[in-house]
Scaffold this motif. Structure first.
Motif, PDB file in Angstrom:
ATOM      1  N   THR A  79     103.379   8.370  23.646  1.00 41.77           N
ATOM      2  CA  THR A  79     103.744   7.176  22.900  1.00 41.77           C
ATOM      3  C   THR A  79     102.657   6.144  23.173  1.00 41.77           C
ATOM      4  OG1 THR A  79     106.087   7.682  23.125  1.00 41.77           O
ATOM      5  CG2 THR A  79     105.510   5.409  22.542  1.00 41.77           C
ATOM      6  N   ASP A 111     101.354   0.682  20.850  1.00 43.25           N
ATOM      7  CA  ASP A 111     102.042   0.028  19.734  1.00 43.25           C
ATOM      8  C   ASP A 111     103.366   0.706  19.378  1.00 43.25           C
ATOM      9  OD1 ASP A 111     101.262   2.362  18.453  1.00 43.25           O
ATOM     10  OD2 ASP A 111      99.983   1.364  16.978  1.00 43.25           O
ATOM     11  N   THR A 164     103.838   3.872  18.429  1.00 43.97           N
ATOM     12  CA  THR A 164     103.714   5.058  17.580  1.00 43.97           C
ATOM     13  C   THR A 164     103.567   6.300  18.446  1.00 43.97           C
ATOM     14  OG1 THR A 164     101.310   4.823  17.391  1.00 43.97           O
ATOM     15  CG2 THR A 164     102.651   3.779  15.685  1.00 43.97           C
ATOM     16  N   LYS A 165     103.995   7.417  17.884  1.00 50.55           N
ATOM     17  CA  LYS A 165     103.875   8.698  18.574  1.00 50.55           C
ATOM     18  C   LYS A 165     102.537   9.332  18.219  1.00 50.55           C
ATOM     19  CE  LYS A 165     108.088   8.787  20.283  1.00 50.55           C
ATOM     20  NZ  LYS A 165     108.354   8.690  21.689  1.00 50.55           N
ATOM     21  N   ASP A 177      95.716  14.999  17.588  1.00 48.04           N
ATOM     22  CA  ASP A 177      95.417  13.783  16.810  1.00 48.04           C
ATOM     23  C   ASP A 177      94.095  13.195  17.281  1.00 48.04           C
ATOM     24  OD1 ASP A 177      97.814  14.037  15.475  1.00 48.04           O
ATOM     25  OD2 ASP A 177      98.774  12.294  16.428  1.00 48.04           O
TER      26      ASP A 177
END
Length: 162
Positions: free
Chosen positions: A119, A122, A124-125, A130
């Motif tokens: 996580t 901010d 987000t996951k 990624d």
């Protein structure tokens, strides 16, 4: 005539020394940036933070201002526990210039790959695999013959809005 030749030789030697010194400093700054990458990828946050001056400043992507090395260490250790430890990093030097013999401005791009799920700050996951990039301006200073980070500004690189 001898004076003109002496003056020309003196100027030429001075310029040669300056170019050689600049090349040596450029190599040393690049080595510091390379060390940053290695320490990040080893997740040795304490050693990474050791590359900063005591009075270093940092502004992270969220706009949080760290006013000294103690605050930078605190932020980096917390981030490492949350998500830095799930990343690998490749640093690409975009531009380097010396504003004095003791001060270098280094624009870099941090190419970050998630090595696990986390996580982000901010909320987000982030998934394994990624990729994220940030543009960073590092100000390095030469103290006692060693190049150290004196200031850092981080900007998230985002795709243009559609």
């Amino acid at each position: 005539m001898k004076n003109i030749i002496f003056l020309a030789l003196f100027c030429w030697l001075g310029m040669t020394w300056a170019v050689a010194q600049n090349a040596e400093d450029e190599k040393a700054v690049k080595a510091t940036i390379s060390k940053m990458q290695d320490l990040w990828n080893k997740h040795d946050i304490n050693a990474y933070n050791g590359l900063h001056t005591e009075d270093a400043t940092l502004v992270n992507p969220e706009g949080v201002f760290c006013a000294n090395k103690t605050e930078i260490v605190k932020m980096h250790l917390a981030a490492n526990e949350a998500y830095f430890k799930f990343t690998s990093l490749v640093i690409d030097i975009q531009k380097m210039r010396f504003v004095s013999p003791e001060v270098a401005l280094v624009n870099v791009k941090y190419n970050i790959t998630m090595t696990g799920e986390a996580t982000m700050a901010d909320g987000t996951k982030a998934n394994k695999g990624d990729k994220h990039s940030v543009a960073i301006l590092h100000v390095l200073v030469k103290k006692n013959g060693t190049w150290q980070i004196s200031a850092t500004q981080v900007t998230i690189i985002q795709a243009p809005a559609k």
